[in-house]
Design a protein around this motif. Sequence first.
Motif, short mmCIF file in Angstrom:
data_model
loop_
_atom_site.label_atom_id
_atom_site.label_comp_id
_atom_site.label_asym_id
_atom_site.label_seq_id
_atom_site.Cartn_x
_atom_site.Cartn_y
_atom_site.Cartn_z
N ALA A 175 -7.80 61.71 7.72
CA ALA A 175 -8.03 61.19 9.08
C ALA A 175 -8.98 62.11 9.82
O ALA A 175 -8.87 63.34 9.72
N ASP A 176 -9.89 61.49 10.54
CA ASP A 176 -10.80 62.22 11.41
C ASP A 176 -10.04 62.52 12.71
O ASP A 176 -9.34 61.63 13.21
N VAL A 177 -10.18 63.72 13.26
CA VAL A 177 -9.40 64.05 14.48
C VAL A 177 -9.74 63.15 15.67
O VAL A 177 -8.94 63.00 16.58
N SER A 178 -10.93 62.53 15.63
CA SER A 178 -11.32 61.67 16.75
C SER A 178 -10.38 60.46 16.88
O SER A 178 -10.27 59.87 17.94
N ARG A 179 -9.65 60.11 15.79
CA ARG A 179 -8.73 58.97 15.86
C ARG A 179 -7.61 59.21 16.88
O ARG A 179 -7.14 58.28 17.51
N VAL B 144 -11.05 69.56 12.17
CA VAL B 144 -12.03 68.46 12.09
C VAL B 144 -11.39 67.23 11.41
O VAL B 144 -11.63 66.09 11.80
N SER B 145 -10.60 67.48 10.38
CA SER B 145 -9.93 66.39 9.64
C SER B 145 -8.48 66.77 9.38
O SER B 145 -8.13 67.95 9.40
N VAL B 146 -7.68 65.74 9.13
CA VAL B 146 -6.29 65.98 8.73
C VAL B 146 -6.08 65.32 7.37
O VAL B 146 -6.39 64.14 7.19
N LEU B 147 -5.61 66.13 6.44
CA LEU B 147 -5.27 65.63 5.10
C LEU B 147 -3.77 65.37 5.10
O LEU B 147 -2.99 66.25 5.47
N VAL B 148 -3.37 64.16 4.73
CA VAL B 148 -1.94 63.83 4.73
C VAL B 148 -1.51 63.44 3.32
O VAL B 148 -2.21 62.66 2.65
N ILE B 149 -0.39 63.99 2.89
CA ILE B 149 0.15 63.59 1.58
C ILE B 149 1.52 62.94 1.78
O ILE B 149 2.21 63.22 2.77
N GLY B 150 1.88 62.07 0.85
CA GLY B 150 3.19 61.42 0.90
C GLY B 150 3.89 61.54 -0.44
O GLY B 150 3.28 61.32 -1.48
N ALA C 107 -0.14 60.20 9.18
CA ALA C 107 -0.19 59.31 8.01
C ALA C 107 -0.79 57.95 8.38
O ALA C 107 -1.56 57.36 7.62
N TYR C 108 -0.47 57.47 9.58
CA TYR C 108 -1.05 56.21 10.07
C TYR C 108 -2.57 56.35 10.19
O TYR C 108 -3.33 55.52 9.68
N PHE C 109 -3.00 57.43 10.83
CA PHE C 109 -4.44 57.64 11.02
C PHE C 109 -5.16 57.94 9.70
O PHE C 109 -6.38 57.78 9.60
N LEU D 248 -13.96 65.70 6.10
CA LEU D 248 -13.63 64.81 4.98
C LEU D 248 -13.77 63.35 5.41
O LEU D 248 -13.43 63.00 6.55
N PRO D 249 -14.26 62.46 4.53
CA PRO D 249 -14.47 61.06 4.92
C PRO D 249 -13.15 60.35 5.25
O PRO D 249 -12.25 60.32 4.40
N PRO D 250 -13.01 59.81 6.47
CA PRO D 250 -11.72 59.20 6.85
C PRO D 250 -11.43 57.92 6.08
O PRO D 250 -12.34 57.14 5.78
N ASP D 251 -10.15 57.69 5.78
CA ASP D 251 -9.75 56.44 5.12
C ASP D 251 -9.59 55.34 6.17
O ASP D 251 -9.23 55.62 7.32
N PRO D 252 -9.82 54.07 5.78
CA PRO D 252 -9.61 52.99 6.74
C PRO D 252 -8.13 52.81 7.07
O PRO D 252 -7.27 53.07 6.23
#
Length: 267
Positions: free
Chosen positions: A24-28, A52-58, A131-133, A165-169
């Motif tokens: 996720a990009d922090v701008s979200r 700048v970005s957040v990496l989320v794992i599940g 995780a949503y973003f 990092l490129p944000p996921d949709p």
Amino acid sequence: MNTDLEQKVRARCREMEIPLVGFADVSRWEDSSVNPDMPEAFYPRSIWPECVSVLVIGLPVHLPALETTPSIWYHEEYRTVNALLDQYTYRLAEFLNRHGYPSVSVPRDGYGHVSVLEDNPVAFFSHRHAAYFAGLGNFGINNMLLTPQYGPRVRFGSVLTAAPLPPDPLIEEMLCTRCMQCVNECPVQALNEEDYPEGLTEKATCAKYSQRLARDYRAPCGVCIKVCPVGDDRIHYHREDTGIYREKAGTEQYRQAWEHVRRYGVK
Ligand code: B12
């Protein structure tokens, strides 16, 4: 955007057997069209301005263990997943640091003891929002983030990083079916039919119940994630029919198994 680094992170996660990964990009957090009214102090950049970005794992919680809740089996499964989340996110932060991008992991929960939550049931950072973003799922009536793979039976951990990092949709299609089983089955009636975030009307009641279970080594509760019909894991475990959790003919074998587990290893 560093797509080469993204591929390296995804490959590292595969090696570590992490099934869900999103960026996720922090701008979200700062975009009012996607973010609910979360106070700004909870945004990644408010917590760590270099982010700048957040990496989320599940990581999933396995349904057969969860079905025995409240029990030592789910209690231990929960602890294992928590320990792995903290270790994996720490190691991924180190991986990114070694690649030259300042990074730091966030603890998977972020409170000292469940008793702390009675007065203040909030942590400094929300992994379900992250995780949503990061495009891993969307919110259900049970206040949990539902994912296509595991419904709400997945726990999240996050890494704050200076890497672009490129944000996921985001997942647009609503995953919650509004079946209301989570609302109806909650043992302390802490949920109502309102959409997130109003649905969990009784955070303190839920936390208090969890505290009671913790004294007996049976915490957490998890009924609202057990009964949710969403998630491919239900197909994997042959549990498409959630009616199995209600008294009905032909389900005695399961009930006996769950009762057996609940009798041992706890007060
Ligand atoms: C505190 C906490 C609890 C407390 C209180 C619940 C709560 N606060 O919602 C208790 C002990 C009751 C609890 C119970 C459970 N939890 Co819990 N919990 C947390 C924890 C540690 C912090 C949540 C938090 O405060 N985040 C910060 C706040 C800002 O964000 P938020 O709560 O996510 O979202 C709120 C804000 O956005 C706010 N909000 C929205 N708009 C506005 C506007 C204003 C003005 C304000 C003030 C607030 C506001 O409302 C939202 C909902 O409360 C998180 C881990 C984490 N650090 O994220 C796990 C977490 C949310 N829990 C989790 C789980 C699984 C559970 C349980 C199922 C127990 C279990 N493990 O089996 C139950 C489910 C209860 C339920 N149906 O909601 C998972 C969720 C995974 C998922 N798939 O979504 C998390 C993310 C842990 C993890 N690392 O995976 N939990």
